[in-house]
Design a protein around this motif. Structure first.
Motif, short mmCIF file in Angstrom:
data_model
loop_
_atom_site.label_atom_id
_atom_site.label_comp_id
_atom_site.label_asym_id
_atom_site.label_seq_id
_atom_site.Cartn_x
_atom_site.Cartn_y
_atom_site.Cartn_z
N GLU A 29 3.61 3.11 5.36
CA GLU A 29 4.41 4.17 5.87
C GLU A 29 5.79 4.36 5.00
N VAL A 33 5.37 7.80 3.21
CA VAL A 33 6.10 9.00 3.83
C VAL A 33 7.48 8.90 3.45
N LEU A 39 2.55 12.09 2.52
CA LEU A 39 2.17 12.63 3.71
C LEU A 39 3.43 12.78 4.62
N LYS A 41 5.28 12.76 8.33
CA LYS A 41 5.21 11.86 9.51
C LYS A 41 4.02 12.25 10.52
N PHE A 44 0.87 11.32 8.82
CA PHE A 44 0.68 9.63 8.81
C PHE A 44 0.16 9.36 10.26
N ALA A 62 -6.30 3.98 4.88
CA ALA A 62 -5.16 4.81 4.43
C ALA A 62 -4.93 4.92 3.12
N THR A 66 -4.81 8.84 1.60
CA THR A 66 -3.82 9.36 0.91
C THR A 66 -4.03 9.56 -0.69
#
Lengths: 175, 178
Positions: A29, A33, A39, A41, A44, A62, A66
């Motif tokens: 994250e 993020v 990405l 929030k 995500f 993930a 991404t």
């Protein structure tokens, strides 16, 4: 430059995600993020839902997602490869120096000390998804009921997810 | 195709199958790897598998990838290692690419959003439950709990990078060496 950033970001995640994929979520994250803004929030969180619906380790999901969003197929390949690279290198290292690695008290101490760190990261994940994943009392109800069903072994993960999605479709879809 | 190549290919297919049929994270793969390699195909002893698993959990990265990597190294060296990792990651890779392709086009649709709101509420309970189960195993005594709590407060209050939490925890472990 995007590919290089993807590579470095997921290499960092790969090297520091002790304790499995779930513990890697705060790292992931942070990179995708906060640092690079690949990405948002909400995206995500949707990625978390998608990860649970597809096979494989959550961190691989993930990385692929991404990478694909930022740089297409090549991006997906670079991100996933970068995440796996530390595993390749470190396992070779460990197998080569197996006996020394295990008996060294400093290495053992370091590994033992990772456990509370793992717990802290996991709690951070739990707090963060509770905060961001539940929008209203209906979501809270769904979450508590689902959690109870799962805890007592009345339902499995995938059917529960699909059921939750269907109920969301009925409840939020009408308004 | 020589006997060795045939065996390698079969093991590759085995890992591909394991990768494709385990939902819900990498931990779900471990019992399948055990059943296939130790019980059915007998290419690995019980002790070797347990050793691989414990090392896999103490290294960074996905546990399933680490296990596949170690098992590959133990059975057949670096070639086998790379093949096993590839087989573990491929099903996940392709299913996400296909899903992402559609998802990124249609995520703004109100119906898709409604579905995800409901699914996400359930993801919250999945994750909280998993955290509870793993967290219970990770801590042994009140020192673990106290350190974990201190690190959590640090993480929430100061917003430091999570990798420093990992390094602080490990560093503290080196100091205590218990």
């Amino acid at each position: 430059m995007t590919y290089l950033s993807l590579f470095l970001a997921f290499l960092r995640v790969g090297f520091f995600s002790f304790g499995g994929g779930l513990a890697a979520l705060p790292l992931i994250e942070r990179e995708i993020v906060n640092t690079y803004r690949w990405l948002s929030k909400p995206e995500f969180l949707e990625l978390l839902a998608l990860s649970q619906l597809t096979p494989g380790p959550i961190a691989i999901n993930a990385a692929t997602f991404t990478g694909f969003k930022v740089g297409g197929m090549l991006g997906a390949f670079v991100a996933t490869g970068a995440f796996c690279l530390p595993s390749v290198l470190l396992t070779i290292l460990v197998v080569t120096f197996l006996s020394r690695f295990r008996e060294n008290p400093y290495v053992a101490g370091f590994l033992r000390g990772l456990r509370p760190a793992l717990l802290a990261l996991l709690l951070r994940v739990a707090l963060s998804v509770i905060q961001d994943g539940i929008y209203d009392w209906f979501g809270l109800l769904l979450s508590i009921t689902g959690g109870a069903l799962l805890f007592f072994g009345k339902i499995e993960e995938i059917p529960l997810l699909l059921l939750g999605g269907a109920l969301g479709l009925l409840w939020y879809g009408w308004r | 195709m020589s006997e060795r190549h045939r065996r390698t290919f079969l093991l590759f297919l085995t890992f591909l199958k394991i990768g494709a049929f385990t939902w819900g994270g990498g931990y779900a793969m471990i019992p399948l790897i055990w059943r296939e390699l130790v019980e059915k195909q007998k290419v690995l002893s019980e002790d070797a598998f347990l050793e691989a698993l414990s090392i896999a959990q103490s290294l960074p990265g996905a546990v399933a990838v680490n296990t596949a990597s170690l098992v590959g190294l133990m059975i057949g060296g670096v070639t086998m290692q790379l093949l096993f990792i590839l087989a573990t990651a491929l099903p996940s890779f392709f299913s996400i690419v296909v899903l992402a392709f559609f998802f990124l086009r249609f995520r703004e649709l109100p119906l898709i959003q409604a579905f995800f709101r409901g699914a996400l509420a359930v993801v919250v309970s999945l994750i909280v439950l998993a955290v509870w189960q793993i967290g219970k195993k990770a801590t042994e005594d009140w020192i673990d709990l106290a350190v974990a709590f201190a690190l959590l407060v640090l993480l929430l209050r100061t917003g430091i990078h999570p990798l420093y939490v990992v390094l602080l925890g490990g560093g503290f472990g080196v100091l205590l060496r218990r």
